[in-house]
Design a protein around this motif. Structure first.
Motif, PDB file in Angstrom:
ATOM      1  N   ILE A   1       0.840  -1.203   0.000  1.00  0.00           N
ATOM      2  CA  ILE A   1       0.000   0.000   0.000  1.00  0.00           C
ATOM      3  C   ILE A   1       0.872   1.249   0.000  1.00  0.00           C
ATOM      4  O   ILE A   1       0.676   2.163  -0.809  1.00  0.00           O
ATOM      5  CB  ILE A   1      -0.947  -0.004   1.220  1.00  0.00           C
ATOM      6  CG1 ILE A   1      -1.896  -1.199   1.158  1.00  0.00           C
ATOM      7  CG2 ILE A   1      -1.719   1.311   1.316  1.00  0.00           C
ATOM      8  CD1 ILE A   1      -2.631  -1.493   2.455  1.00  0.00           C
ATOM      9  N   LEU A   2       1.854   1.309   0.897  1.00  0.00           N
ATOM     10  CA  LEU A   2       2.729   2.478   0.976  1.00  0.00           C
ATOM     11  C   LEU A   2       3.537   2.651  -0.300  1.00  0.00           C
ATOM     12  O   LEU A   2       3.682   3.769  -0.809  1.00  0.00           O
ATOM     13  CB  LEU A   2       3.665   2.363   2.187  1.00  0.00           C
ATOM     14  CG  LEU A   2       3.004   2.469   3.552  1.00  0.00           C
ATOM     15  CD1 LEU A   2       4.019   2.203   4.652  1.00  0.00           C
ATOM     16  CD2 LEU A   2       2.341   3.818   3.734  1.00  0.00           C
TER      17      LEU A   2
ATOM     18  N   SER B   1       2.781   1.654  -3.283  1.00  0.00           N
ATOM     19  CA  SER B   1       1.879   2.088  -4.347  1.00  0.00           C
ATOM     20  C   SER B   1       1.558   3.579  -4.216  1.00  0.00           C
ATOM     21  O   SER B   1       1.515   4.301  -5.215  1.00  0.00           O
ATOM     22  CB  SER B   1       0.597   1.258  -4.317  1.00  0.00           C
ATOM     23  OG  SER B   1      -0.242   1.622  -5.375  1.00  0.00           O
ATOM     24  N   MET B   2       1.356   4.029  -2.985  1.00  0.00           N
ATOM     25  CA  MET B   2       1.058   5.451  -2.761  1.00  0.00           C
ATOM     26  C   MET B   2       2.256   6.337  -3.119  1.00  0.00           C
ATOM     27  O   MET B   2       2.086   7.427  -3.654  1.00  0.00           O
ATOM     28  CB  MET B   2       0.665   5.684  -1.301  1.00  0.00           C
ATOM     29  CG  MET B   2      -0.684   5.101  -0.943  1.00  0.00           C
ATOM     30  SD  MET B   2      -1.036   5.114   0.827  1.00  0.00           S
ATOM     31  CE  MET B   2      -0.868   6.820   1.244  1.00  0.00           C
TER      32      MET B   2
END
Length: 162
Positions: A61-62, A64-65
């Motif tokens: 998630i991180l 990708s962000m």
């Protein structure tokens, strides 16, 4: 909560962001060297199954962000795969030796990834993707098998086992 485990987890999450960033910066595919796989596996061994699973779930998630990689749906599959790495490594390491725990956790995570891929993306011939995925990621798998036991052994000899 354990301050030592939180601190170590934070460091592993930071490594899980920095290392893939450098791979992408130099145009090296993460699918070959699997840079995001190392921190959750290390986390399972060094801070336990729960923290290892959280490290694994948070990293895709991180990343990708921050970098846009991995993208959906790969990111969703990687969340489950990397969380499984940390969880299984941490659980098994309490019951068996480091190397066997590492191999089993790597297999469980990859099997979960390929099952999710087969169910949601390509159900017609998942074996092509399984063997292709394994062949293309061999450098990363070899790196994990060589580096993770060495890192865990050195850190545990210096700081003790959790």
């Amino acid at each position: 909560m354990n301050t030592k485990k939180l601190t170590r987890s934070g460091l592993l999450i930071a490594l899980g962001i920095i290392i893939p960033y450098f791979f992408h910066m130099f145009g090296i595919s993460g699918r070959i060297f699997l840079p995001m796989h190392f921190p959750p596996l290390l986390g399972g061994f060094l801070v336990g199954p729960l923290y290892g699973a959280v490290i694994g779930a948070v990293l895709p998630i991180l990343n990708s962000m921050i970098s846009g990689i991995p993208q959906m749906p790969t990111m969703a599959f990687m969340i489950v795969e990397l969380a499984a790495f940390g969880l299984v490594a941490g659980i098994l390491y309490k019951k068996m030796n480091l190397f066997i725990s590492l191999i089993i956790s790597m297999l469980v995570g990859r099997i979960i990834y390929f099952i999710l891929f087969a169910l949601f993306i390509e159900f017609t011939n998942p074996f092509v993707y399984i063997f292709g995925g394994i062949a293309s990621s061999l450098p990363g798998v070899i790196g994990q098998l060589l580096l993770i036991p060495a890192i865990v052994t050195v850190l545990e000899s210096k700081y003790g086992k959790i």
